[in-house]
Design an enzyme around this catalytic site. Structure first.
Site, PDB file in Angstrom:
ATOM      1  N   SER A   8      34.539  43.872  68.379  1.00 36.40           N
ATOM      2  CA  SER A   8      34.516  42.505  68.906  1.00 36.40           C
ATOM      3  C   SER A   8      34.350  42.531  70.409  1.00 36.40           C
ATOM      4  CB  SER A   8      35.822  41.789  68.556  1.00 36.40           C
ATOM      5  OG  SER A   8      35.914  40.609  69.320  1.00 36.40           O
ATOM      6  N   HIS A  33      30.620  42.013  66.490  1.00 33.78           N
ATOM      7  CA  HIS A  33      31.440  40.864  66.104  1.00 33.78           C
ATOM      8  C   HIS A  33      31.570  39.959  67.332  1.00 33.78           C
ATOM      9  CE1 HIS A  33      34.364  38.686  63.629  1.00 33.78           C
ATOM     10  NE2 HIS A  33      35.063  38.524  64.739  1.00 33.78           N
ATOM     11  N   ASP A  35      32.986  36.388  68.845  1.00 29.26           N
ATOM     12  CA  ASP A  35      33.984  35.339  68.628  1.00 29.26           C
ATOM     13  C   ASP A  35      33.713  34.117  69.489  1.00 29.26           C
ATOM     14  OD1 ASP A  35      35.891  36.615  66.782  1.00 29.26           O
ATOM     15  OD2 ASP A  35      36.159  38.068  68.402  1.00 29.26           O
ATOM     16  N   MET A  37      34.953  30.439  70.468  1.00 26.95           N
ATOM     17  CA  MET A  37      36.154  29.580  70.417  1.00 26.95           C
ATOM     18  C   MET A  37      35.929  28.326  71.244  1.00 26.95           C
ATOM     19  SD  MET A  37      39.005  32.472  71.144  1.00 26.95           S
ATOM     20  CE  MET A  37      39.072  34.006  70.214  1.00 26.95           C
ATOM     21  N   HIS A  66      31.540  34.772  64.530  1.00 28.63           N
ATOM     22  CA  HIS A  66      32.758  34.166  63.972  1.00 28.63           C
ATOM     23  C   HIS A  66      33.029  32.875  64.736  1.00 28.63           C
ATOM     24  CE1 HIS A  66      37.431  34.753  63.463  1.00 28.63           C
ATOM     25  NE2 HIS A  66      36.994  33.656  62.880  1.00 28.63           N
ATOM     26  N   MET A  68      35.110  29.879  65.640  1.00 29.69           N
ATOM     27  CA  MET A  68      36.446  29.262  65.612  1.00 29.69           C
ATOM     28  C   MET A  68      36.293  27.917  66.305  1.00 29.69           C
ATOM     29  SD  MET A  68      38.529  32.728  66.441  1.00 29.69           S
ATOM     30  CE  MET A  68      37.028  33.584  66.906  1.00 29.69           C
ATOM     31  N   MET A 137      41.751  36.683  58.388  1.00 25.44           N
ATOM     32  CA  MET A 137      42.428  36.799  59.686  1.00 25.44           C
ATOM     33  C   MET A 137      43.769  37.504  59.509  1.00 25.44           C
ATOM     34  SD  MET A 137      40.219  35.596  61.734  1.00 25.44           S
ATOM     35  CE  MET A 137      41.253  36.056  63.119  1.00 25.44           C
ATOM     36  N   GLY A 142      42.362  33.065  67.969  1.00 27.02           N
ATOM     37  CA  GLY A 142      42.409  32.467  69.299  1.00 27.02           C
ATOM     38  C   GLY A 142      42.476  33.486  70.420  1.00 27.02           C
ATOM     39  N   PHE A 143      43.051  34.632  70.120  1.00 25.13           N
ATOM     40  CA  PHE A 143      43.222  35.632  71.170  1.00 25.13           C
ATOM     41  C   PHE A 143      43.064  37.043  70.622  1.00 25.13           C
ATOM     42  CE2 PHE A 143      45.738  31.889  72.058  1.00 25.13           C
ATOM     43  CZ  PHE A 143      45.353  31.568  73.359  1.00 25.13           C
ATOM     44  N   GLY A 144      42.546  37.921  71.467  1.00 23.15           N
ATOM     45  CA  GLY A 144      42.512  39.334  71.112  1.00 23.15           C
ATOM     46  C   GLY A 144      43.866  39.949  71.458  1.00 23.15           C
ATOM     47  N   GLY A 145      44.069  41.165  71.017  1.00 20.33           N
ATOM     48  CA  GLY A 145      45.258  41.919  71.422  1.00 20.33           C
ATOM     49  C   GLY A 145      46.566  41.522  70.765  1.00 20.33           C
ATOM     50  N   ASP A 175      40.108  40.909  60.425  1.00 14.76           N
ATOM     51  CA  ASP A 175      39.943  40.563  61.831  1.00 14.76           C
ATOM     52  C   ASP A 175      41.286  40.277  62.498  1.00 14.76           C
ATOM     53  OD1 ASP A 175      38.963  39.805  64.258  1.00 14.76           O
ATOM     54  OD2 ASP A 175      37.959  37.983  63.550  1.00 14.76           O
ATOM     55  N   GLY A 176      41.654  41.160  63.433  1.00 16.47           N
ATOM     56  CA  GLY A 176      42.856  40.951  64.230  1.00 16.47           C
ATOM     57  C   GLY A 176      43.827  42.108  64.153  1.00 16.47           C
TER      58      GLY A 176
HETATM   59  C1  DX5 Z   1      40.748  36.629  67.199  1.00 23.85           C
HETATM   60  C2  DX5 Z   1      39.323  37.068  67.017  1.00 23.85           C
HETATM   61  C3  DX5 Z   1      39.171  38.524  66.845  1.00 23.85           C
HETATM   62  C4  DX5 Z   1      39.594  39.317  68.053  1.00 23.85           C
HETATM   63  C5  DX5 Z   1      40.187  40.586  67.535  1.00 23.85           C
HETATM   64  O1  DX5 Z   1      40.823  35.258  67.180  1.00 23.85           O
HETATM   65  O2  DX5 Z   1      38.753  36.454  65.874  1.00 23.85           O
HETATM   66  O3  DX5 Z   1      37.881  38.890  66.432  1.00 23.85           O
HETATM   67  O4  DX5 Z   1      38.534  39.631  68.907  1.00 23.85           O
HETATM   68  O5  DX5 Z   1      40.724  41.254  68.616  1.00 23.85           O
HETATM   69  P1  DX5 Z   1      41.772  42.425  68.437  1.00 23.85           P
HETATM   70  O6  DX5 Z   1      41.098  43.507  67.684  1.00 23.85           O
HETATM   71  O7  DX5 Z   1      42.107  42.759  69.847  1.00 23.85           O
HETATM   72  O8  DX5 Z   1      42.949  41.844  67.675  1.00 23.85           O
HETATM   73 ZN    ZN Z   2      36.774  37.313  65.103  1.00 28.13          ZN
END
Ligand code: DX5
Ligand code: ZN
Length: 218
Positions: A8, A33, A35, A37, A66, A68, A137, A142-145, A175-176
């Protein structure tokens, strides 16, 4: 079937997306991938059509986009035109999911449906045969990490059962919070596509990290 890896770019350095492209292009990744948002469906804004259009010429692998966003139907043609190959909408954002899935396919893209962690698998039972991919999911979008939600394993099993029972080819994407600590178990439960953001781009050697995820067997 060997699983796919879809890094991603949400976790990449946005001031140098060309470097993220080089990493993905020269690794064993299968897809990008991407994202998107909108700050409404999820409490964060990432990037949109112009950014995807800008990176497309630098990429040599399919784009797994993806969405969102609310009202994704309004933008299906636009995402096709900037280079989406797989277009995933959220179950929770679609009042007429069957229509949306078919509108995506009519544009020549593969249709994905993403499920938030609270959405039961059986809500897909009447459309599973129309879907190319289910994006499960494993964090609240909404957020990575964020940390991986353990309950996902059971949902993957349940979804795999539904796919086998209905004799479809639908892919299961996770994903996530995906990392080397849960990837093997996810594949074992039936995952076909692993999305990984932070685990890849915050690592010392992202190409190697992608390649390690790609070579996991169970
Ligand atoms: C979250 C995204 C994910 C995100 C995953 O809302 O849909 O695709 O980038 O990030 P990681 O792998 O850091 O959880
Ligand atoms: Zn995603």
């Amino acid at each position: 079937m060997a699983h796919k890896v879809a890094p991603s770019i949400l976790a990449a350095d946005f001031s140098n997306l060309q470097s993220a492209c080089n990493i993905i292009n020269h690794s064993k990744a299968d897809w990008y991938h991407i994202d998107v948002m909108d700050g409404v469906f999820v409490p964060n804004i990432s990037f949109g059509l112009p950014v995807i259009k800008a990176i497309k010429p630098h990429a040599n692998k399919p784009f797994d986009v993806h969405l969102m966003i609310v009202e994704p139907d309004r933008y299906i043609k636009d995402f096709k035109s900037v280079g989406a190959d797989v277009l995933t909408v959220h179950y929770e954002a679609c009042n007429h999911l069957h229509r949306t899935i078919h509108a995506i396919k009519e544009e020549g893209m593969q249709a994905g449906v993403a499920l938030n962690p609270h959405t039961p698998i059986n809500f897909l039972k009447d459309v599973i045969q129309d879907i190319d991919l289910v994006c499960m999911m494993s964090v609240n979008p909404g957020f990575g990490g964020q940390s991986f939600i353990e309950k996902t394993y059971g949902k993957v099993e349940e979804l795999k059962e539904l796919i086998l029972k209905t004799n479809t080819n639908t892919l299961i994407e996770i994903d996530g919070g995906v990392s080397s600590s849960n990837a093997e178990k996810l594949i074992e439960k039936g995952a076909d596509v692993l999305v990984a953001g932070s685990f890849v781009f915050k690592s010392e050697n992202p190409v190697e990290t992608i390649n390690r995820l790609a070579s996991i067997s169970h």
